[in-house]
Design an enzyme around this catalytic site. Structure first.
Site, PDB file in Angstrom:
ATOM      1  N   GLY A   1       0.820  -1.206   0.000  1.00  0.00           N
ATOM      2  CA  GLY A   1       0.000   0.000   0.000  1.00  0.00           C
ATOM      3  C   GLY A   1       0.853   1.254   0.000  1.00  0.00           C
ATOM      4  O   GLY A   1       2.069   1.175  -0.147  1.00  0.00           O
ATOM      5  N   ASN A   2       0.205   2.399   0.143  1.00  0.00           N
ATOM      6  CA  ASN A   2       0.942   3.666   0.238  1.00  0.00           C
ATOM      7  C   ASN A   2       0.250   4.575   1.244  1.00  0.00           C
ATOM      8  O   ASN A   2      -0.800   4.242   1.776  1.00  0.00           O
ATOM      9  CB  ASN A   2       1.081   4.319  -1.145  1.00  0.00           C
ATOM     10  CG  ASN A   2      -0.257   4.720  -1.731  1.00  0.00           C
ATOM     11  OD1 ASN A   2      -0.939   5.599  -1.218  1.00  0.00           O
ATOM     12  ND2 ASN A   2      -0.648   4.047  -2.813  1.00  0.00           N
ATOM     13  N   ARG A   3       0.867   5.722   1.504  1.00  0.00           N
ATOM     14  CA  ARG A   3       0.425   6.574   2.608  1.00  0.00           C
ATOM     15  C   ARG A   3      -0.674   7.565   2.262  1.00  0.00           C
ATOM     16  O   ARG A   3      -0.998   8.426   3.073  1.00  0.00           O
ATOM     17  CB  ARG A   3       1.615   7.365   3.160  1.00  0.00           C
ATOM     18  CG  ARG A   3       2.656   6.511   3.825  1.00  0.00           C
ATOM     19  CD  ARG A   3       3.748   7.383   4.426  1.00  0.00           C
ATOM     20  NE  ARG A   3       4.892   6.599   4.833  1.00  0.00           N
ATOM     21  CZ  ARG A   3       4.927   5.904   5.963  1.00  0.00           C
ATOM     22  NH1 ARG A   3       3.888   5.912   6.783  1.00  0.00           N
ATOM     23  NH2 ARG A   3       5.994   5.200   6.265  1.00  0.00           N
ATOM     24  N   SER A   4      -1.244   7.481   1.078  1.00  0.00           N
ATOM     25  CA  SER A   4      -2.288   8.443   0.719  1.00  0.00           C
ATOM     26  C   SER A   4      -3.449   8.366   1.706  1.00  0.00           C
ATOM     27  O   SER A   4      -3.980   7.291   1.978  1.00  0.00           O
ATOM     28  CB  SER A   4      -2.791   8.141  -0.695  1.00  0.00           C
ATOM     29  OG  SER A   4      -3.899   8.965  -0.978  1.00  0.00           O
TER      30      SER A   4
ATOM     31  N   ALA B   1      -4.053   7.697  -5.203  1.00  0.00           N
ATOM     32  CA  ALA B   1      -2.662   7.296  -5.410  1.00  0.00           C
ATOM     33  C   ALA B   1      -2.691   5.830  -5.843  1.00  0.00           C
ATOM     34  O   ALA B   1      -2.813   4.927  -5.014  1.00  0.00           O
ATOM     35  CB  ALA B   1      -1.859   7.469  -4.130  1.00  0.00           C
TER      36      ALA B   1
END
Ligand code: C5P
Length: 233
Positions: free
Chosen positions: A29-32, A93
């Site tokens: 995943g990512n931090r968006s 994102a």
């Protein structure tokens, strides 16, 4: 009372970071945070638009907004390319890569004392560029205004604005919302400064430092402008 300048306009907004599964319990995943997408949805609905928010995160649904939950880029792609709307705003994102294989059972560590450091290698494959595909998919019957987001850093050769202009041309969307990211200018802050770049040669606008609601309002002003231009052709 808020001006209903987007009455009769249907808008699809994507929000959050996609989650790409490795196995039933893990994902990349990512931090968006999704907050900018939710702010856009809230402001667009308040201004009269019919809003669908395709989201990977669990934030309270803004009033009057149809929220659809997705996890992966593939699921998001289906919703975006299947939508018949006037405007698509890609604030999500989207992961550029996903694990090549989703294991059906949890990936386990070995307990073989002869190989205490054994670890799996994860192979990644490219995800589709949803925004680029939406540009490709535009046809006479459906020609939505397409808005992209870009998190850019300046470097020795080029400024953030130069990178953003190049990305606008590469992506082929109508409007690009570019913000500067870096070590001091981190994700998740309450305020930021963005550039709004238009493909039609319209004005380049700087917004901020402003909170996500003000940025949303400026993006939707530009979208409203693009719709007017289109209708007058
Ligand atoms: O090229 P870059 O990832 O910086 O472009 C960001 C923009 O493209 C965002 O609007 C994002 O939602 C969209 N995007 C996409 N599909 C991808 C990657 C990014 O639609 N696979």
């Amino acid at each position: 009372p808020v001006a209903q300048d987007l009455a009769g306009v249907s808008v699809l907004i994507s929000a959050g970071g996609t989650r790409e599964p490795l196995d039933p319990v893990r994902y990349l995943g990512n931090r968006s945070s999704g907050k900018q997408g939710y702010a856009l949805a809230q402001v667009a609905a308040a201004r009269g638009a019919k809003v669908t928010l395709v989201s990977t995160v669990d934030l309270p649904a803004p009033e009057g907004v149809d929220v659809q939950r997705v996890e992966t880029a593939d699921q998001l792609r289906e919703r975006v390319l299947g939508a018949a709307v006037d405007v698509i705003i890609m604030a999500a994102a989207v992961a550029d890569f996903r694990p090549a294989k989703r294991e059906s059972a949890k990936i386990k560590k070995t307990f073989d004392p002869a190989h205490p450091d054994d670890a799996p290698t994860i192979t990644l494959v490219r995800n589709p560029d949803i925004l680029a595909q939406a540009v490709q998919a535009r046809g006479a019957a459906q020609w939505p205004v397409l808005v992209g987001f870009a998190a850019e850093t300046g470097d020795a050769g080029h400024t953030v604005l130069e990178h953003a202009r190049a990305k606008l041309a590469r992506k082929g969307c109508d409007l690009l919302v570019a913000n500067e990211v870096g070590e001091d200018i981190t994700f998740g802050q309450d305020t930021s400064t963005v550039y709004l770049l238009r493909a039609d040669g319209g004005p380049e606008i700087t917004v901020g430092p402003a909170d996500k609601r003000e940025i949303a309002a400026a993006v939707l002003d530009a979208v409203g402008d693009l719709i007017l231009v289109r209708r007058s052709v």
